[in-house]
Design an enzyme around this catalytic site. Structure first.
Site, PDB file in Angstrom:
ATOM      1  CB  SER A 194      -0.976   0.004   1.182  1.00 52.95           C
ATOM      2  OG  SER A 194      -2.040  -0.879   0.913  1.00 52.95           O
ATOM      3  CE1 TYR A 230      -4.973   2.280   4.159  1.00 51.15           C
ATOM      4  CE2 TYR A 230      -5.716   0.098   3.534  1.00 51.15           C
ATOM      5  CZ  TYR A 230      -4.812   1.120   3.421  1.00 51.15           C
ATOM      6  OH  TYR A 230      -3.740   0.997   2.586  1.00 51.15           O
ATOM      7  CB  SER A 231     -12.040   1.133   1.912  1.00 52.27           C
ATOM      8  OG  SER A 231     -12.554   0.396   0.809  1.00 52.27           O
ATOM      9  CG  ASN A 232      -6.826  -2.051   0.034  1.00 54.64           C
ATOM     10  OD1 ASN A 232      -5.691  -1.650  -0.136  1.00 54.64           O
ATOM     11  ND2 ASN A 232      -7.182  -2.746   1.105  1.00 54.64           N
ATOM     12  N   GLY A 248       3.178  -0.763   3.809  1.00 55.88           N
ATOM     13  CA  GLY A 248       2.439  -1.605   2.884  1.00 55.88           C
ATOM     14  C   GLY A 248       2.524  -3.079   3.198  1.00 55.88           C
TER      15      GLY A 248
END
Length: 417
Positions: free
Chosen positions: A130, A228-230, A372
């Protein structure tokens, strides 16, 4: 150091969970210097990597590297890496540190390959998960500086009709909310975390991943809180491609990688499951009693704009130093990037800006970075405004919050020593 902040609260918890459920929870905890960021991607051992191995090794040899190959008395950084391998079971740990004097030192511990026992390479390629989000955010902010994107405009303006359904409405979600994880969009990676190894060789298009997320209900009203959200960065990648009419990988390469001379940083082409050489192999297991599986080869399409990039610890430090130093963004856009909200799920005192996280250091002041996670690799990293930088990469996901904390402490120790 000034933290340009606004007060938004979050109920994102960090509870402990057993077994496979705990493993999935760790993956979803997110990124930063004090926690995880989820990604997904690919790896190495292909014919292409073998053909380029000699050239890459030569390039590395030509660089001015101050390598600490073995522990020295009082060398807390090397000792930290040794403990990560010896006590936490990471096959390898790599670090690059830039001190107050500007001198760069690289460190390694453990082995690159559990079968051959080859030593971990100095400043080797790893999947940076990330940390990719910061690259994506920089491109969006550059487009904002060019007047091609407005941060407080609904994403519907740029991607009409794309985000619809129970998972969210693009007419009510702004570009800023995507980059700051305040959109309420569900995280598509929840579907992939259930049986990750079965997806290793599966190519997935961004729209397919977005559809996974939109099947779920929106997590909350846009702007109501941080979570948090990808999926946010999946949409941000699609926005970049729509506005520029060019591939995301090309935009990152031209706008960031070439501009900074990052010779060892790239977003893999679709379907490229390899990692360039030299690199340590990445490993994974879902349960503590399972053997480690070599997961270096992985299709990176599942992470893409949210976590698909490959780099080295030294290049990671160079990139984040350039971000914080204003080399990539105009002052107005950098101020926007550093305007933060509370992000309690990332650790005590952590705050999230636009693809950038601020974290308190044990020696005082703030560090800025992201961090990440991707199957096979975890990276913790941060830089300070006075030029210090540290990146630590390990070659499996942390199996516990304790192990994760040890990586974080290694970064903190490197910045504070």
């Amino acid at each position: 150091m000034t933290d340009h902040s606004t007060d938004h609260s979050t109920d994102h918890s960090t509870d402990h969970m057993p077994g496979r459920a705990r493993s999935r929870r760790l993956i979803h905890l997110s990124a930063a210097v004090l926690s995880l960021t989820y990604g997904l991607a690919a790896a190495q051992d292909t014919a292409h990597a073998e053909k380029t191995a000699h050239a890459e090794k030569t390039a590395h040899a030509d660089r001015t590297v101050h390598t600490e190959a073995a522990a020295r008395p009082g060398n807390s950084i090397q000792e930290s890496l040794d403990r990560l391998v010896r006590s936490d079971g990471f096959p390898a740990a790599l670090a690059s540190v830039r001190g107050r004097d500007g001198r760069v030192r690289d460190y390694t511990a453990g082995v690159a390959d559990l079968r051959t026992r080859a030593k971990a390479p100095v400043d080797g390629y790893v999947r940076i998960g990330s940390n990719t989000k910061t690259f994506t955010a920089v491109v969006v902010l550059q487009l904002a500086g060019e007047g091609r994107v407005r941060l407080d405009e609904p994403i519907e303006t740029y991607l009409p009709g794309l985000v619809r359904g129970g998972g969210g409405d693009g007419r009510r979600i702004t570009v800023r909310q995507l980059l700051q994880h305040t959109s309420g969009l569900p995280d598509y990676t929840a579907f992939l975390a259930e049986d990750p190894l079965s997806h290793r060789n599966t190519y997935m298009q961004p729209r397919e991943l977005l559809d996974m997320a939109l099947k779920e209900k929106a997590r909350f009203r846009p702007g109501a809180k941080w979570e948090y959200s990808n999926t946010n960065y999946l949409v941000a990648g699609l926005l970049i491609e729509k506005v520029t009419r060019r591939p995301l990988a090309e935009q990152i390469d031209q706008r960031i990688v070439r501009r900074l001379g990052l010779r060892h940083t790239y977003l893999p082409d679709a379907g490229d499951r390899s990692v360039r050489a030299p690199h340590p192999k990445g490993y994974h297991r879902d349960e503590p009693d399972e053997p480690l599986t070599d997961v270096t080869r992985w299709d990176p399409s599942q992470a893409w704009a949210a976590g698909g990039m490959i780099s080295t610890p030294r290049d990671v430090n160079r990139f984040f130093g350039a971000v914080l130093g204003g080399e990539l963004l105009e002052p107005e856009q950098l101020r926007e990037m550093r305007t933060t909200v509370r992000a309690d799920g990332l650790g005590k005192g952590a705050r999230y800006g636009l693809g950038l996280i601020s974290t308190p250091l044990s020696c005082g002041g703030l560090a800025w970075g992201h961090g990440g996670d991707i199957f096979g690799y975890h990276t913790g990293n941060a830089v300070t405004e006075d030029g210090r930088a540290a990146a630590v990469a390990v070659t499996r996901l942390p199996g516990s919050l304790e192990a994760l904390g040890h990586v974080d402490k290694a970064v903190d120790a490197a910045l504070c020593s």
